[in-house]
Design a protein around this motif. Structure first.
Motif, short mmCIF file in Angstrom:
data_model
loop_
_atom_site.label_atom_id
_atom_site.label_comp_id
_atom_site.label_asym_id
_atom_site.label_seq_id
_atom_site.Cartn_x
_atom_site.Cartn_y
_atom_site.Cartn_z
N UNK A 63 -94.07 -64.96 -8.80
CA UNK A 63 -93.68 -66.36 -8.95
C UNK A 63 -94.63 -67.28 -8.18
N UNK A 64 -95.17 -66.80 -7.07
CA UNK A 64 -96.03 -67.62 -6.24
C UNK A 64 -97.50 -67.59 -6.63
N UNK A 65 -97.84 -66.86 -7.69
CA UNK A 65 -99.24 -66.71 -8.08
C UNK A 65 -99.44 -67.07 -9.55
N UNK A 66 -100.39 -67.93 -9.84
CA UNK A 66 -100.68 -68.17 -11.25
C UNK A 66 -101.19 -66.89 -11.92
N UNK A 67 -100.89 -66.67 -13.20
CA UNK A 67 -101.41 -65.49 -13.90
C UNK A 67 -102.93 -65.44 -13.82
N UNK A 68 -103.46 -64.22 -13.69
CA UNK A 68 -104.90 -64.03 -13.67
C UNK A 68 -105.53 -64.07 -12.29
N UNK A 69 -104.73 -64.28 -11.25
CA UNK A 69 -105.28 -64.30 -9.90
C UNK A 69 -105.18 -62.91 -9.27
N UNK A 70 -105.90 -62.74 -8.16
CA UNK A 70 -105.85 -61.47 -7.45
C UNK A 70 -104.41 -61.16 -7.01
N UNK A 71 -103.70 -62.18 -6.53
CA UNK A 71 -102.32 -61.97 -6.08
C UNK A 71 -101.41 -61.57 -7.23
N UNK A 72 -101.65 -62.13 -8.41
CA UNK A 72 -100.80 -61.75 -9.55
C UNK A 72 -101.04 -60.30 -9.95
N UNK A 73 -102.27 -59.84 -9.83
CA UNK A 73 -102.57 -58.42 -10.12
C UNK A 73 -101.86 -57.54 -9.09
N UNK A 74 -101.92 -57.94 -7.83
CA UNK A 74 -101.21 -57.19 -6.79
C UNK A 74 -99.70 -57.22 -7.05
N UNK A 75 -99.17 -58.39 -7.41
CA UNK A 75 -97.74 -58.51 -7.71
C UNK A 75 -97.33 -57.62 -8.86
N UNK A 76 -98.17 -57.53 -9.89
CA UNK A 76 -97.87 -56.65 -11.02
C UNK A 76 -97.88 -55.19 -10.58
N UNK A 77 -98.79 -54.83 -9.69
CA UNK A 77 -98.82 -53.46 -9.16
C UNK A 77 -97.53 -53.15 -8.41
N UNK A 78 -97.07 -54.10 -7.61
CA UNK A 78 -95.81 -53.90 -6.88
C UNK A 78 -94.65 -53.80 -7.87
N UNK A 79 -94.69 -54.59 -8.94
CA UNK A 79 -93.62 -54.54 -9.95
C UNK A 79 -93.60 -53.17 -10.63
N UNK A 80 -94.76 -52.61 -10.90
CA UNK A 80 -94.82 -51.27 -11.51
C UNK A 80 -94.21 -50.23 -10.56
N UNK A 81 -94.53 -50.34 -9.27
CA UNK A 81 -93.92 -49.44 -8.29
C UNK A 81 -92.40 -49.62 -8.29
N UNK A 82 -91.96 -50.89 -8.35
CA UNK A 82 -90.52 -51.17 -8.40
C UNK A 82 -89.89 -50.54 -9.65
N UNK A 83 -90.58 -50.61 -10.77
CA UNK A 83 -90.06 -50.02 -12.02
C UNK A 83 -89.95 -48.51 -11.89
N UNK A 84 -90.94 -47.88 -11.25
CA UNK A 84 -90.87 -46.43 -11.04
C UNK A 84 -89.71 -46.06 -10.11
N UNK A 85 -89.53 -46.84 -9.05
CA UNK A 85 -88.37 -46.62 -8.16
C UNK A 85 -87.06 -46.86 -8.91
N UNK A 86 -87.09 -47.80 -9.83
CA UNK A 86 -85.93 -48.10 -10.66
C UNK A 86 -85.54 -46.87 -11.49
N UNK A 87 -86.54 -46.25 -12.10
CA UNK A 87 -86.26 -45.04 -12.88
C UNK A 87 -85.75 -43.91 -12.00
N UNK A 88 -86.35 -43.78 -10.83
CA UNK A 88 -85.93 -42.74 -9.89
C UNK A 88 -84.48 -42.95 -9.46
N UNK A 89 -84.15 -44.20 -9.11
CA UNK A 89 -82.77 -44.46 -8.67
C UNK A 89 -81.79 -44.25 -9.82
#
Length: 186
Positions: free
Chosen positions: A140-166
């Motif tokens: 939410x705090x990063x415009x799409x296409x920025x370094x922070x948005x790429x990092x945020x997407x990586x964290x979201x993917x980790x969250x999705x994997x934890x979501x499947x695990x839980x």
């Protein structure tokens, strides 16, 4: 109404504010949305803490708190998926929202059977929630296409994997009640 329930209600009222700010044609909207979401995430922690500390737990709060959380996360994810148009974000968002629907239904069904404790919140579930909140805050705090948005997407993917695990952990705990035993099939 007690303080924890007021904080939970505040989270619900913050949703349209978050949406309105997100779609404003203003560069500061990203930081402002991240701040609104951070306040909402903080009230999620605070209402639970206060409910226990002040002995103000209520059946309404036990019902309403997870609803408020799921609404806030789902709305934020829908906005982000629409903005980013990224297949990975769409998949991660779908996994997170889909898991919430499955586990909510599972908890309701297990509660009807008197076995709600077998699908109580786990450590992995709490970690999943923290990662979701962090990812959404960053995105939410990063415009799409920025370094922070790429990092945020990586964290979201980790969250999705934890979501499947839980989800696996919850389904495994409930499996004996979901699948009839051989003796019950006759």
């Amino acid at each position: 109404m007690n303080i924890p329930n007021i904080l939970t209600s505040l989270r619900i009222f913050m949703i349209p504010i978050l949406v309105a700010i997100y779609y404003l044609p203003w560069e500061g909207r990203y930081y402002t949305c991240a701040a609104v979401f951070a306040v909402a995430a903080w009230t999620d922690w605070l209402d639970g803490y206060l409910a226990r500390k002040l002995n103000q737990t209520t059946p309404f709060g036990a019902f309403f708190d997870p609803v408020a959380d799921k609404l806030m996360v789902s709305v934020a994810l829908v906005m982000l998926v629409a903005s980013y148009s990224d297949p990975l974000m769409t998949l991660a968002g779908a996994v997170i929202v889909g898991r919430e629907i499955v586990i909510s239904a599972l908890r309701e069904w297990m509660a009807e059977m008197g076995k709600r404790a077998s699908v109580a919140v786990s450590y992995i579930g709490k970690l999943k929630t923290a990662m979701q909140m962090l990812a959404i805050f960053i995105l939410l705090g990063s415009p799409p296409g920025t370094m922070w948005s790429v990092f945020g997407l990586s964290v979201l993917v980790v969250a999705a994997l934890l979501t499947l695990w839980s989800m696996y952990i919850y389904l495994k705990a409930a499996w004996p009640d979901l699948v009839p035993k051989k003796a019950d099939k006759k």
